[in-house]
Design an enzyme around this catalytic site. Structure first.
Site, short mmCIF file in Angstrom:
data_model
loop_
_atom_site.label_atom_id
_atom_site.label_comp_id
_atom_site.label_asym_id
_atom_site.label_seq_id
_atom_site.Cartn_x
_atom_site.Cartn_y
_atom_site.Cartn_z
N CYS A 49 -16.24 -17.69 -12.08
CA CYS A 49 -15.44 -18.86 -12.43
C CYS A 49 -16.07 -20.13 -11.85
O CYS A 49 -17.11 -20.55 -12.33
CB CYS A 49 -13.99 -18.64 -12.04
SG CYS A 49 -12.89 -19.64 -13.06
N GLN A 97 15.70 1.27 14.81
CA GLN A 97 17.17 1.43 14.78
C GLN A 97 17.85 0.11 14.42
O GLN A 97 18.77 0.07 13.62
CB GLN A 97 17.68 1.89 16.15
CG GLN A 97 17.19 3.27 16.57
CD GLN A 97 17.71 3.63 17.95
OE1 GLN A 97 18.85 3.34 18.30
NE2 GLN A 97 16.88 4.24 18.77
N ILE A 100 0.84 -1.21 0.00
CA ILE A 100 0.00 0.00 0.00
C ILE A 100 0.87 1.25 0.00
O ILE A 100 0.56 2.25 -0.66
CB ILE A 100 -0.95 0.01 1.24
CG1 ILE A 100 -1.86 -1.23 1.21
CG2 ILE A 100 -1.77 1.28 1.30
CD1 ILE A 100 -2.79 -1.32 0.02
N GLU A 112 -13.25 -9.27 -11.11
CA GLU A 112 -12.65 -8.56 -9.96
C GLU A 112 -11.24 -8.06 -10.23
O GLU A 112 -10.81 -7.05 -9.66
CB GLU A 112 -12.68 -9.45 -8.70
CG GLU A 112 -11.73 -10.65 -8.68
CD GLU A 112 -12.27 -11.90 -9.37
OE1 GLU A 112 -13.16 -11.77 -10.22
OE2 GLU A 112 -11.77 -13.01 -9.07
N HIS A 134 -12.75 -13.52 -14.54
CA HIS A 134 -12.66 -12.89 -13.22
C HIS A 134 -12.79 -11.37 -13.35
O HIS A 134 -11.77 -10.70 -13.51
CB HIS A 134 -11.32 -13.21 -12.57
CG HIS A 134 -11.16 -14.64 -12.19
ND1 HIS A 134 -11.31 -15.08 -10.90
CD2 HIS A 134 -10.89 -15.73 -12.93
CE1 HIS A 134 -11.12 -16.39 -10.85
NE2 HIS A 134 -10.86 -16.81 -12.07
N ARG A 143 -9.40 -24.33 -16.03
CA ARG A 143 -9.16 -25.45 -16.94
C ARG A 143 -10.47 -26.02 -17.47
O ARG A 143 -10.51 -26.68 -18.48
CB ARG A 143 -8.46 -26.61 -16.21
CG ARG A 143 -7.07 -26.31 -15.75
CD ARG A 143 -6.41 -27.54 -15.15
NE ARG A 143 -5.32 -27.12 -14.27
CZ ARG A 143 -4.12 -26.75 -14.70
NH1 ARG A 143 -3.85 -26.77 -15.98
NH2 ARG A 143 -3.20 -26.36 -13.85
N TYR A 160 -4.11 -20.28 1.59
CA TYR A 160 -3.70 -20.18 3.00
C TYR A 160 -2.26 -19.67 3.12
O TYR A 160 -1.87 -19.10 4.12
CB TYR A 160 -3.80 -21.53 3.71
CG TYR A 160 -5.22 -21.93 3.99
CD1 TYR A 160 -6.01 -21.19 4.86
CD2 TYR A 160 -5.77 -23.05 3.38
CE1 TYR A 160 -7.33 -21.54 5.10
CE2 TYR A 160 -7.09 -23.42 3.61
CZ TYR A 160 -7.87 -22.66 4.48
OH TYR A 160 -9.17 -23.00 4.72
N LYS A 166 13.59 1.69 19.09
CA LYS A 166 14.71 0.74 19.03
C LYS A 166 14.57 -0.30 17.90
O LYS A 166 15.52 -0.56 17.17
CB LYS A 166 14.87 0.05 20.39
CG LYS A 166 16.21 -0.64 20.58
CD LYS A 166 17.39 0.32 20.64
CE LYS A 166 17.59 0.85 22.05
NZ LYS A 166 18.61 1.90 22.11
N GLU A 192 -14.25 -31.86 -13.17
CA GLU A 192 -13.19 -31.58 -12.19
C GLU A 192 -13.50 -32.33 -10.89
O GLU A 192 -12.61 -32.80 -10.20
CB GLU A 192 -13.12 -30.07 -11.91
CG GLU A 192 -12.13 -29.72 -10.80
CD GLU A 192 -12.06 -28.23 -10.47
OE1 GLU A 192 -12.86 -27.45 -11.00
OE2 GLU A 192 -11.17 -27.85 -9.68
N1 GLN Z 1 -11.61 -25.01 -10.85
C1 GLN Z 1 -12.29 -24.39 -11.95
C2 GLN Z 1 -11.52 -24.55 -13.24
O1 GLN Z 1 -10.33 -24.80 -13.23
C3 GLN Z 1 -12.56 -22.92 -11.65
C4 GLN Z 1 -11.33 -22.12 -11.49
C5 GLN Z 1 -11.57 -20.78 -10.81
O2 GLN Z 1 -12.59 -20.59 -10.15
N2 GLN Z 1 -10.62 -19.87 -10.93
O3 GLN Z 1 -12.09 -24.42 -14.30
#
Ligand code: GLN
Length: 545
Positions: A384, A195, A22, A512, A510, A465, A57, A192, A408
């Protein structure tokens, strides 16, 4: 190389999480406001080639650039502040540095020499920093070094900074961000640790030019002069960085401290105009004085870890300001949702966002949440994996394909409504092999998406994917779920929506990642607007009842 490019390194001392990203973005914003072209780069000392394979995480969200780099989430802050896209070159890791040096060694480029940290690794680091400067479009390159000074991993980076400072004394400065803790028992601010961390930098041969001191209390003049005296910096180069209500206040706080002016003076640059921050201030004004409030549930499996959804949370801040609304995010853990507690989790919200993700954990909760918002006409945005779940839910509960799934999660489902993209079938390695970065998408006129963007062709960033399986498109269209955004070259479905719903949109990309203070994202704006309408209708219904 463009000799006139200036380099600002930002290092951190005392502890991590002081907000180097930031601070770097705020300095960049002020310099940009003065008319300079600025870019920000992050050097991450870990050995992964990029954070694409990291679990959230470990390092929070993985941010994706237009050119398909999977990067540190700080790049998201850089883009949100500057409204200038970053690229592959803006995030460098130890993994990348070593990979490139080892590749050169295998090609025999070191001509029989022993390959060493100094000079070969440090040369590669300096090359990666100066690549950005050699693009003559940038006057200033701000390079943030991840981690804390003294970490074993960051030593080669600090050494590279020392060398660059020595080689280009007029073009390079070091800003060191430290902590001035307040000991309440003593009622005092303590210098401190600062420093000590400057001493540590000095041991490596680096004298910081500016100290930015993170603090919970105003620095007194005596604390400032003590820091200046012990750390060999001028008094005006001791910059206070006090805790702020919002990260978007930080550029203004830095301006009050004349951070930009000190940097400009030290780099021998022209002062330029007073920073032009009209748009920024307008945004802040709206952000701080909302006229309405909406509550939006964010359903995901990492909700206890806010950094995992950083760009989504910030996109709501931007879209909220644009709608003069405060968006109150209700973080809902997807694993905690079941058909019996939907009311409790989602009964009080005006919109639901189902988050991106990988793997099967929490999928059932996401599907329950989507069925609830679809049937109760609550505005919905799926991103996604969230979009893929919307498709699965629709297949199961509207089209009657009870076992519909994504391959998946269930490889041999009888109804693979989401399946592996053809280009992915031969890929066996995980790093950097998804469909990544910016792709075009043609929007269908009259759709919610088209209404939001007001454009026929958009460009959005991807990271996946799996994909909507086009074998099912006709069945979906007939039952009321439309493919409103399609990639014009590959025909991949990028947006699905339900026209007979106040606002139900799933995006394979995405959105965002592209939301900034200057340009709040159109889909988020439209979603928040729909949530606001939902809230108003609820109020009206309550009054009438
Ligand atoms: N796991 C899903 C894929 O690979 C969605 C991936 C995601 O949400 N970025 O298509």
């Amino acid at each position: 190389m463009n000799q006139s490019t200036k380099y600002v390194f930002v290092t951190g001392g005392v502890t991590s999480s002081l907000g180097k990203g930031i601070i770097s973005a705020s300095l960049a914003k002020l310099l940009q406001g003065r008319g300079y072209q600025v870019t920000i780069q992050k050097l991450d000392p870990y050995i992964n080639v990029d954070p694409g394979t990291l679990n959230p995480y470990e390092h929070g969200e993985c941010f994706v650039t237009d050119d398909g780099a999977e990067t540190d989430l700080d790049l998201g802050h850089y883009e949100r502040f500057l409204n200038v896209p970053t690229s592959q070159a803006n995030n460098v890791t130890t993994g990348k540095i070593y990979q490139s040096v080892i590749n050169k060694e295998r090609k025999g480029e070191y001509l029989g020499k022993t390959v060493q940290i100094v000079p070969h690794i440090t040369d590669e680091i300096k090359r990666c920093v100066q690549i950005l400067g050699s693009k003559s479009e940038f006057d200033v390159v701000i390079t943030e070094i991840g981690g804390t000074v003294g970490d074993i991993e960051s030593l080669p980076y600090i050494e590279a900074v020392r060398q660059m400072k020595w080689e280009r004394p007029n073009d390079v400065i070091v800003v060191h961000l430290t902590l001035i803790p307040y000991l309440s028992a003593a009622g005092e601010l303590k210098t401190k640790p600062t420093q000590h961390s400057v001493k540590q930098l000095l041991e490596f041969g680096v004298q910081p030019d500016v100290l930015v001191c993170r603090t919970e209390h105003e620095l007194t003049p005596s604390v400032r002069s003590k820091v200046a005296r012990f750390c060999n910096v001028k008094l005006n180069a001791v910059i206070q960085s006090i805790d702020a209500d919002t990260i978007y206040d930080v550029p203004l706080l830095m301006q009050q401290e004349k951070f930009d002016e000190v940097v400009i003076e030290k780099l021998g640059m022209k002062k330029g105009r007073k920073p032009e921050l009209k748009k920024w201030n307008n945004f802040l004004q709206k952000h701080k004085n909302p006229k309405h409030q909406v509550r939006i549930a964010l359903v995901g499996k990492y909700v206890e870890l806010k950094d995992a959804y950083k760009s989504i949370a910030e996109a709501f801040v931007h879209a909220g300001a644009a709608n003069e609304v405060k968006v109150d995010i209700k973080w809902v853990h997807s694993e905690s949702i079941n058909e019996r507690n939907l009311e409790q989790h989602l009964g009080d919200v005006d919109g639901v966002l189902v988050a991106p993700g990988f793997g099967s954990r929490g999928i059932d909760g996401k599907l329950e949440a989507i069925q609830y918002v679809r049937e109760n006409k609550i505005p919905f945005l799926g991103i996604c994996l969230g979009m893929q779940c919307a498709v699965i839910e629709f297949a199961r509960n509207v089209l009657g394909m009870e076992e519909a799934h994504s391959t998946e999660i269930k490889e041999y489902t009888p109804h693979p409504v989401i399946s592996l993209m053809a280009e992915q079938k031969s890929i066996t390695t995980l790093g950097g092999t998804m469909r990544l970065g910016s792709y075009p998408c043609a929007l269908k006129k009259g759709s919610h998406a088209h209404e939001a963007y007001k454009e026929d062709l958009i460009q959005e960033r991807h990271r996946h994917r799996f994909e909507f399986n086009n074998d099912y498109q006709q069945a979906f269209e007939q039952a009321g779920m439309t493919a409103s955004g399609i990639n014009p070259e590959s025909e991949l479905v990028e947006v699905v929506e339900i026209p007979d719903h106040p606002w139900f949109v799933g995006a394979q990309f995405h959105p965002e990642y592209k939301s900034t203070v200057a340009e709040p994202h159109p889909l988020f704006q439209a979603f928040v607007k729909a949530a606001r309408t939902h809230a108003e209708n609820e109020d009206r219904a309550a009054v009438e009842a």
